[in-house]
Design a protein around this motif. Structure first.
Motif, PDB file in Angstrom:
ATOM      1  N   MET A   1      37.154  44.537  32.869  1.00  0.00           N
ATOM      2  CA  MET A   1      36.598  44.520  34.218  1.00  0.00           C
ATOM      3  C   MET A   1      35.121  44.873  34.159  1.00  0.00           C
ATOM      4  O   MET A   1      34.714  45.826  33.486  1.00  0.00           O
ATOM      5  N   SER A   2      34.298  44.061  34.846  1.00  0.00           N
ATOM      6  CA  SER A   2      32.862  44.325  34.894  1.00  0.00           C
ATOM      7  C   SER A   2      32.261  43.554  36.054  1.00  0.00           C
ATOM      8  O   SER A   2      32.406  42.328  36.130  1.00  0.00           O
ATOM      9  N   ASP A   3      31.586  44.241  36.936  1.00  0.00           N
ATOM     10  CA  ASP A   3      30.964  43.606  38.102  1.00  0.00           C
ATOM     11  C   ASP A   3      31.991  42.748  38.866  1.00  0.00           C
ATOM     12  O   ASP A   3      32.970  43.275  39.348  1.00  0.00           O
ATOM     13  N   ASN A   4      31.743  41.440  38.901  1.00  0.00           N
ATOM     14  CA  ASN A   4      32.637  40.551  39.660  1.00  0.00           C
ATOM     15  C   ASN A   4      33.655  39.860  38.758  1.00  0.00           C
ATOM     16  O   ASN A   4      34.251  38.856  39.132  1.00  0.00           O
ATOM     17  N   VAL A   5      33.869  40.417  37.560  1.00  0.00           N
ATOM     18  CA  VAL A   5      34.742  39.778  36.575  1.00  0.00           C
ATOM     19  C   VAL A   5      35.917  40.681  36.237  1.00  0.00           C
ATOM     20  O   VAL A   5      35.752  41.891  36.036  1.00  0.00           O
ATOM     21  N   SER A   6      37.107  40.082  36.135  1.00  0.00           N
ATOM     22  CA  SER A   6      38.266  40.852  35.697  1.00  0.00           C
ATOM     23  C   SER A   6      39.188  39.948  34.888  1.00  0.00           C
ATOM     24  O   SER A   6      39.271  38.742  35.125  1.00  0.00           O
ATOM     25  N   SER A   7      39.878  40.547  33.914  1.00  0.00           N
ATOM     26  CA  SER A   7      40.802  39.793  33.086  1.00  0.00           C
ATOM     27  C   SER A   7      42.023  40.641  32.774  1.00  0.00           C
ATOM     28  O   SER A   7      41.912  41.845  32.530  1.00  0.00           O
ATOM     29  N   ASP A   8      43.186  39.987  32.787  1.00  0.00           N
ATOM     30  CA  ASP A   8      44.424  40.665  32.405  1.00  0.00           C
ATOM     31  C   ASP A   8      44.839  40.308  30.978  1.00  0.00           C
ATOM     32  O   ASP A   8      45.935  40.618  30.539  1.00  0.00           O
TER      33      ASP A   8
ATOM     34  N   VAL B   1      39.008  36.028  35.943  1.00  0.00           N
ATOM     35  CA  VAL B   1      38.719  35.643  37.324  1.00  0.00           C
ATOM     36  C   VAL B   1      37.359  36.188  37.740  1.00  0.00           C
ATOM     37  O   VAL B   1      37.066  37.377  37.532  1.00  0.00           O
ATOM     38  N   TYR B   2      36.535  35.307  38.317  1.00  0.00           N
ATOM     39  CA  TYR B   2      35.227  35.691  38.855  1.00  0.00           C
ATOM     40  C   TYR B   2      35.294  35.650  40.368  1.00  0.00           C
ATOM     41  O   TYR B   2      35.812  34.690  40.951  1.00  0.00           O
ATOM     42  N   LYS B   3      34.769  36.651  41.004  1.00  0.00           N
ATOM     43  CA  LYS B   3      34.720  36.682  42.463  1.00  0.00           C
ATOM     44  C   LYS B   3      33.280  36.582  42.921  1.00  0.00           C
ATOM     45  O   LYS B   3      32.379  37.176  42.332  1.00  0.00           O
ATOM     46  N   SER B   4      33.078  35.816  43.998  1.00  0.00           N
ATOM     47  CA  SER B   4      31.731  35.685  44.534  1.00  0.00           C
ATOM     48  C   SER B   4      31.287  37.013  45.137  1.00  0.00           C
ATOM     49  O   SER B   4      32.040  37.661  45.867  1.00  0.00           O
ATOM     50  N   VAL B   5      30.057  37.399  44.814  1.00  0.00           N
ATOM     51  CA  VAL B   5      29.543  38.669  45.346  1.00  0.00           C
ATOM     52  C   VAL B   5      29.020  38.506  46.765  1.00  0.00           C
ATOM     53  O   VAL B   5      28.651  39.479  47.418  1.00  0.00           O
TER      54      VAL B   5
END
Length: 383
Positions: free
Chosen positions: A141-148, A153-157
C-alpha cells in the motif's frame, strides 16, 4: 460410473472413436435428468469452440448416439488412434497417418519433475525506481495504490495532474506468472506471463490516456471516454499504436516473435503503424509484421486468443512449436522439440492452466505424433 470416465466417453463420441459398449454406457447414463444437464453444460463449455454446436439439442445428440450403437461394425481405425484431452479432445491436423508398425511407444524419462504451475505474481517498479515483489500473501500500500498480492488497484486522487507531475509505474510479470491491474481511470488489464507494462499512476485530466505494453501480452477492458470528458485511450506496443474510446481487446507483442497481434472483442479500435492505420470490428484481428511493417486483418475465433485470461489454454489449428512457446512461458520451462519434422504439425486442444505440465504433454503424446518425452528439472525434450 465416475465423471472422468463419462467425460472420456463424451470426448471419444465427438471424435467418433467410441466403441459400441461405451456408447451404450453413455446412453444409459443419459437416462437420468441430472446427467442430461451435466452433458449439455459439458458440451456447451468444451465443444462450442471447435464444433460450432450453437443449435445443439440434447435429444438430437442422444438420437445420434443411439443410432451409432446399432452399427454392426466398428471401424478398424478405432484401434489405432488415441484421442485424449484435458477438457476437449486433442486432435492432430497433420496430413499423414501412422500405421501401427510405425508407432513407437517409448516410456517417458523423468529425472526430476518439480515443475510449478504458474501463479499470480509480478514486480511493481514505482516512480522513484524502487521494486516491490507482488505475490500471494504479500500486501502493498502506498498513496493511491494497493495490492493484495494477486491484483493491484489504483484509485484516482481526484486532483488535476499537470504534465510535469505525471508519475509512471511499471508492472513486470515473469515467466510462470500472471497479474491483474486496475488503473486510476477504472481500466482493467490482465497481464499474461513474461510481460511488462508502463502506465501513469494518475492520468492527466482532459488529455489522452496513454499506456505502453513494452512486451508480452495483455487484455484490456477500457473505461469509456465518455467517463473522462472524451479522453481517448491509447496503447503503444511493439510496432504499433492502438486508439480506443472504450472497448475490450487483446494485444500480443512478445519480443521473440516478429508479429504483434491485436484482437478486438467488442467496440472499435484503430490500429496504426508506420505504414498507416486500419479500423477493427469485433471478431477481427490485426497482425503487424514488425520487420516489414505490413498490417493485415483477419476474421478469427476470438475465444482462442483471449481464453488465457480466464484460466484456459485454447489451441485451434496451432502448430506444436507455437503451443510449446505458450507452455514455456506459463510453466517457466525450456522445451526442445528434437524431431524437427513434427514442429509444424497442428493440433486442436483446450486445457485448464491449473493442470500439471506433464499432464498436457501426455495428452499430446497420446496422439502418437511424438514418441516420447524427457523431463529433467526445468528442461523438457519432446522426441
Amino acid at each position: 460410473m465416475n465423471l472422468e470416465k463419462i467425460e472420456n466417453i463424451i470426448i471419444k463420441h465427438f471424435s467418433k472413436s467410441a466403441t459400441i459398449s461405451e456408447l451404450e454406457e453413455l446412453t444409459k447414463w443419459l437416462d437420468k435428468e441430472k446427467n442430461k444437464l451435466y452433458f449439455k453444460e459439458y458440451v456447451k463449455l468444451n465443444y462450442y469452440i471447435d464444433y460450432n454446436l450453437l443449435d445443439f439439442e440434447l435429444s438430437q445428440e442422444r438420437e445420434k448416439i443411439l443410432k451409432r450403437t446399432k452399427l454392426k461394425r466398428v471401424r478398424l481405425l478405432n484401434n489405432f488412434y488415441k484421442y485424449a484431452a484435458a477438457i476437449v479432445v486433442l486432435i492432430s491436423l497433420g496430413y499423414f497417418i501412422l500405421t501401427p508398425d510405425e508407432l513407437i511407444n517409448e516410456v517417458p524419462i523423468i529425472v526430476n519433475n518439480d515443475i510449478k504451475i504458474g501463479t499470480d505474481k509480478a514486480i511493481l517498479t514505482t516512480e522513484n525506481g524502487k521494486d516491490f515483489i507482488l505475490e500471494e500473501g504479500k500486501q502493498f500500500m502506498s498513496d493511491n495504490v494497493s495490492s493484495d498480492g494477486k491484483t493491484i488497484v489504483y484509485k484516482s486522487v481526484g486532483k488535476d495532474v499537470v504534465n510535469a507531475e505525471i508519475a509512471y509505474n511499471y508492472i513486470t510479470v515473469p515467466r510462470g506468472g500472471q497479474f491483474y491491474i486496475k488503473l486510476s481511470d477504472n481500466t482493467k488489464i490482465w497481464l499474461n506471463s513474461d510481460s511488462k507494462i508502463k502506465y501513469p499512476k494518475e492520468f492527466v485530466a482532459n488529455q489522452d490516456r496513454e499506456v505502453e505494453l513494452i512486451y508480452g501480452e495483455a487484455y484490456f477492458d477500457v473505461s469509456p471516454s465518455t467517463n473522462h470528458n472524451g479522453s481517448k485511450f491509447k496503447l503503444l506496443s511493439r510496432g504499433q499504436k492502438v486508439e480506443v474510446l472504450g472497448t475490450e481487446f487483446n494485444v500480443k507483442a512478445y519480443q521473440d516473435e516478429i508479429h504483434t497481434y491485436t484482437t478486438l472483442v467488442e467496440g472499435k479500435v484503430q490500429v496504426f503503424n508506420a505504414k498507416g492505420g486500419r479500423q477493427l470490428a469485433p471478431g477481427q484481428q490485426s497482425i503487424v509484421n514488425v520487420e516489414t511493417l505490413n498490417l493485415n486483418i483477419n476474421e478469427i475465433d476470438v475465444y482462442n486468443h483471449i481464453s488465457w485470461k480466464d484460466g484456459v489454454f485454447s489451441f485451434k489449428s496451432v502448430a506444436l512449436k507455437d503451443i510449446v512457446k505458450v507452455l514455456e512461458r506459463w510453466y517457466d520451462v525450456e522445451i526442445t522439440i528434437e524431431n524437427k519434422a513434427i514442429e509444424d504439425i497442428k493440433f486442436i486442444g483446450v486445457f485448464r492452466k491449473d493442470y500439471a505440465l506433464e499432464k498436457i504433454i501426455k495428452q499430446i503424446k497420446n496422439t502418437n505424433f511424438i514418441n516420447a518425452y524427457e523431463i529433467n528439472n526445468q528442461k523438457i525434450s519432446i522426441k
